[in-house]
Scaffold this active site. Structure first.
Site, PDB file in Angstrom:
ATOM      1  N   ARG A  28       0.818  -1.222   0.000  1.00 26.25           N
ATOM      2  CA  ARG A  28       0.000   0.000   0.000  1.00 26.25           C
ATOM      3  C   ARG A  28       0.849   1.269   0.000  1.00 26.25           C
ATOM      4  NH1 ARG A  28      -5.572  -0.216   1.611  1.00 26.25           N
ATOM      5  NH2 ARG A  28      -6.384  -2.166   0.837  1.00 26.25           N
ATOM      6  N   ARG A  32      -3.392   6.806   1.151  1.00 22.05           N
ATOM      7  CA  ARG A  32      -3.876   8.008   1.854  1.00 22.05           C
ATOM      8  C   ARG A  32      -2.909   8.639   2.832  1.00 22.05           C
ATOM      9  NH1 ARG A  32      -9.295   4.944   3.240  1.00 22.05           N
ATOM     10  NH2 ARG A  32      -7.607   3.412   3.336  1.00 22.05           N
ATOM     11  N   ARG A  41      -6.398  11.989  -5.734  1.00 20.55           N
ATOM     12  CA  ARG A  41      -7.713  11.355  -5.612  1.00 20.55           C
ATOM     13  C   ARG A  41      -8.816  12.409  -5.630  1.00 20.55           C
ATOM     14  NH1 ARG A  41      -9.892   8.236  -0.447  1.00 20.55           N
ATOM     15  NH2 ARG A  41      -9.861  10.400   0.186  1.00 20.55           N
ATOM     16  N   ASP A  78      -6.870  -2.276  -7.469  1.00 25.30           N
ATOM     17  CA  ASP A  78      -7.443  -2.909  -6.282  1.00 25.30           C
ATOM     18  C   ASP A  78      -7.765  -4.355  -6.600  1.00 25.30           C
ATOM     19  OD1 ASP A  78      -8.419  -1.902  -3.483  1.00 25.30           O
ATOM     20  OD2 ASP A  78      -9.843  -3.422  -4.133  1.00 25.30           O
ATOM     21  N   TYR A 155     -15.541 -10.884  -0.337  1.00 26.66           N
ATOM     22  CA  TYR A 155     -16.240  -9.619  -0.647  1.00 26.66           C
ATOM     23  C   TYR A 155     -17.459  -9.877  -1.534  1.00 26.66           C
ATOM     24  CZ  TYR A 155     -12.226  -7.307   1.415  1.00 26.66           C
ATOM     25  OH  TYR A 155     -11.261  -6.907   2.305  1.00 26.66           O
TER      26      TYR A 155
HETATM   27  O1  CP3 Z   1       0.176   0.748  -3.265  1.00 27.92           O
HETATM   28  C1  CP3 Z   1      -0.335  -0.384  -3.400  1.00 27.92           C
HETATM   29  O2  CP3 Z   1      -0.069  -1.339  -2.617  1.00 27.92           O
HETATM   30  C2  CP3 Z   1      -1.189  -0.667  -4.617  1.00 27.92           C
HETATM   31  C3  CP3 Z   1      -2.585  -0.475  -4.468  1.00 27.92           C
HETATM   32  C4  CP3 Z   1      -3.508  -1.421  -3.715  1.00 27.92           C
HETATM   33  C5  CP3 Z   1      -4.750  -0.947  -3.220  1.00 27.92           C
HETATM   34  N1  CP3 Z   1      -5.451  -2.021  -2.743  1.00 27.92           N
HETATM   35  C6  CP3 Z   1      -5.212   0.440  -3.282  1.00 27.92           C
HETATM   36  C7  CP3 Z   1      -6.307   0.879  -2.397  1.00 27.92           C
HETATM   37  C8  CP3 Z   1      -3.439  -2.795  -3.432  1.00 27.92           C
HETATM   38  C9  CP3 Z   1      -2.314  -3.778  -3.677  1.00 27.92           C
HETATM   39  C10 CP3 Z   1      -4.682  -3.156  -2.823  1.00 27.92           C
HETATM   40  C11 CP3 Z   1      -5.023  -4.536  -2.415  1.00 27.92           C
HETATM   41  C12 CP3 Z   1      -6.246  -4.776  -1.624  1.00 27.92           C
HETATM   42  N2  CP3 Z   1      -7.464  -4.165  -1.728  1.00 27.92           N
HETATM   43  C13 CP3 Z   1      -6.374  -5.808  -0.664  1.00 27.92           C
HETATM   44  C14 CP3 Z   1      -5.304  -6.812  -0.328  1.00 27.92           C
HETATM   45  C15 CP3 Z   1      -4.212  -6.246   0.478  1.00 27.92           C
HETATM   46  C16 CP3 Z   1      -4.580  -5.885   1.857  1.00 27.92           C
HETATM   47  O3  CP3 Z   1      -4.412  -4.689   2.184  1.00 27.92           O
HETATM   48  O4  CP3 Z   1      -5.009  -6.758   2.604  1.00 27.92           O
HETATM   49  C17 CP3 Z   1      -7.680  -5.749  -0.145  1.00 27.92           C
HETATM   50  C18 CP3 Z   1      -8.274  -6.648   0.922  1.00 27.92           C
HETATM   51  C19 CP3 Z   1      -8.362  -4.716  -0.839  1.00 27.92           C
HETATM   52  C20 CP3 Z   1      -9.807  -4.332  -0.699  1.00 27.92           C
HETATM   53  C21 CP3 Z   1      -9.983  -2.932  -0.302  1.00 27.92           C
HETATM   54  N3  CP3 Z   1      -9.663  -1.842  -1.080  1.00 27.92           N
HETATM   55  C22 CP3 Z   1     -10.537  -2.447   0.912  1.00 27.92           C
HETATM   56  C23 CP3 Z   1     -11.013  -3.329   2.052  1.00 27.92           C
HETATM   57  C24 CP3 Z   1     -10.517  -1.054   0.824  1.00 27.92           C
HETATM   58  C25 CP3 Z   1     -11.106  -0.094   1.802  1.00 27.92           C
HETATM   59  C26 CP3 Z   1     -10.409  -0.075   3.089  1.00 27.92           C
HETATM   60  C27 CP3 Z   1      -9.202   0.803   2.989  1.00 27.92           C
HETATM   61  O5  CP3 Z   1      -8.088   0.374   3.309  1.00 27.92           O
HETATM   62  O6  CP3 Z   1      -9.442   1.966   2.626  1.00 27.92           O
HETATM   63  C28 CP3 Z   1      -9.925  -0.695  -0.404  1.00 27.92           C
HETATM   64  C29 CP3 Z   1      -9.668   0.666  -0.923  1.00 27.92           C
HETATM   65  C30 CP3 Z   1      -8.287   1.002  -1.353  1.00 27.92           C
HETATM   66  N4  CP3 Z   1      -7.498   0.241  -2.160  1.00 27.92           N
HETATM   67  C31 CP3 Z   1      -7.575   2.202  -1.054  1.00 27.92           C
HETATM   68  C32 CP3 Z   1      -6.342   2.132  -1.709  1.00 27.92           C
HETATM   69  C33 CP3 Z   1      -5.269   3.179  -1.739  1.00 27.92           C
HETATM   70  C34 CP3 Z   1      -8.127   3.355  -0.235  1.00 27.92           C
HETATM   71  C35 CP3 Z   1      -9.188   4.039  -1.033  1.00 27.92           C
HETATM   72  C36 CP3 Z   1      -9.173   5.520  -0.879  1.00 27.92           C
HETATM   73  O7  CP3 Z   1      -8.276   6.192  -1.419  1.00 27.92           O
HETATM   74  O8  CP3 Z   1     -10.102   5.996  -0.234  1.00 27.92           O
END
Ligand code: CP3
Length: 355
Positions: A28, A32, A41, A78, A155
């Site tokens: 990640r 944010r 964003r 994502d 999900y």
């Molecule tokens: O920089 C990186 O690692 C690449 C981007 C990336 C994102 N999601 C961007 C993201 C990667 C590799 C993921 C994987 C992801 N997404 C996983 C597996 C890894 C982990 O963290 O366990 C999972 C379970 C998700 C599903 C997901 N996406 C959730 C549950 C959420 C909301 C909760 C949260 O953390 O905000 C997201 C949204 C998300 N994916 C964000 C980002 C940067 C935040 C969204 C925002 O900007 O508001």
């Protein structure tokens, strides 16, 4: 012909080849906690718009590399792009996480799932990969990724995040054949999706099994590991004359590392609940290891971060085959300077483990 890589430490470490120091990236790393991410964003309008616009996706992918001396970029996307492409109605509501409008719960729901062509429904992801590779210009390798079928399945069946996994576990124990049909469908889609990412230019791929650790050992083998094994077996392992390493990461999966290594993956992600020394002894040089600093260490001041980085490096010990990373994604309220302290510490402290 693509540009030769200027920094291939990450790919070398994944293949357990010698490197002068331990390479690193952060799960990640684009997100944010970075003010420039929040600004982009805001400009894009929403998280999905950010993902679906290759220019924006490229911009946020590169942001952490401008700040920190990282050894890999990860595609900004994502794991829920597949359910989105399946037409299940994905939404990200501010502060609430993902929501799926039409969860898949019955045999009829599963029968109605479309077959995806990643160059059509997920074309925007491939365009982002191509754009990022062009902009990276060989600076560091680009990681492509997908969720594991089990994790994406949670999900898809729950309709969002869950603590109890009531619906999918009800299906797992009450109608296992139905869950297998869903997971087989997601596996097919994931294989095609990752293949397309590699063809578009991803130089390594990672499978995120965030919720595999919620399963019993028997259920993990049958409903998560089995499908990740099929993915590893089906992926092209070479592109442009170079091996494309595959990393598997089951959060909470420390007790299954030996079985995960049996899949033929090149590397395994390890979270902070497992010692790297124990993990390394378990996998006995069959795979590289990636991890595993507790992401909450980054709440502490730089001197404490440095000490904990030293502890992780010492736990892996002398020799090759370690990619430094957090044990899970960076938290959104971490000060960016604390991530800088971690990166500096890895650069300064790791060379002595490679002489
Ligand atoms: O920089 C990186 O690692 C690449 C981007 C990336 C994102 N999601 C961007 C993201 C990667 C590799 C993921 C994987 C992801 N997404 C996983 C597996 C890894 C982990 O963290 O366990 C999972 C379970 C998700 C599903 C997901 N996406 C959730 C549950 C959420 C909301 C909760 C949260 O953390 O905000 C997201 C949204 C998300 N994916 C964000 C980002 C940067 C935040 C969204 C925002 O900007 O508001």
């Amino acid at each position: 012909m693509s540009t030769p890589l200027k920094n291939d430490l990450f790919l070398r470490a994944l293949l357990r080849q010698p490197t002068p120091r331990t390479p690193l990236w952060m799960m990640r790393q684009a997100g944010r906690y970075l003010p420039e991410y929040r600004a982009t964003r805001g400009e894009a309008g929403s998280f999905m718009k950010l993902c679906m616009n290759p220019q924006y996706a490229c911009e946020v992918t590169l942001q952490p590399l401008r700040r920190y001396a990282l050894d890999a970029a990860i595609l900004f996307s994502d794991i829920l792009t597949i359910p989105h492409a399946l037409g299940l109605g994905l939404e990200f509501e501010a502060g609430e996480g993902p929501r799926i409008d039409r969860p898949v719960r019955s045999a009829a729901d599963i029968d109605q799932l479309p077959t995806l062509d990643p160059e059509v429904e997920l074309r925007y992801v491939m365009d982002a990969v191509r754009t990022i590779r062009r902009e990276l210009d060989g600076k560091v390798p680009l990681i492509g990724f997908a969720g594991s079928p089990w994790t994406v399945g949670t999900y898809v069946v729950e309709g969002g995040s869950s603590k109890t996994f009531s619906h999918i576990k009800g299906m797992l124990y009450g109608a296992p054949e139905q869950l297998h049909r869903l997971l087989a469908h997601l596996t097919r889609a994931t294989i095609d999706y990752l293949k397309a990412q590699v063809h578009a230019g991803a130089q390594a791929v990672m499978v995120f099994d965030t919720w595999g650790g919620a399963l019993s050992p028997a259920a993990y083998r049958e409903f998560s590991l089995r499908y990740m094994q099929q993915i590893v077996a089906a992926l092209p392992r070479e592109q442009d004359g170079r091996r494309v390493p595959v990393i598997l990461f089951t959060k909470g999966g420390g007790q299954w590392l030996a079985e995960m290594a049996d899949t033929g993956a090149d590397a395994l992600g390890v979270d902070w609940t497992t010692d790297l020394a124990t993990a390394r002894a378990t996998v006995a040089d069959r795979v590289a290891l990636q991890g595993n600093l507790d992401p909450s260490v980054l709440y502490a001041p730089p001197a404490a971060i440095r000490a904990e980085v030293g502890r992780v490096l010492a736990s892996y010990g002398h020799g090759h085959g370690h990619v430094f990373n957090l044990g899970h994604g960076i938290h959104q309220d971490v000060p960016p300077e604390h991530a800088a302290a971690m990166v500096e510490a890895v650069h300064e402290l790791s060379p002595r483990f490679h002489v």
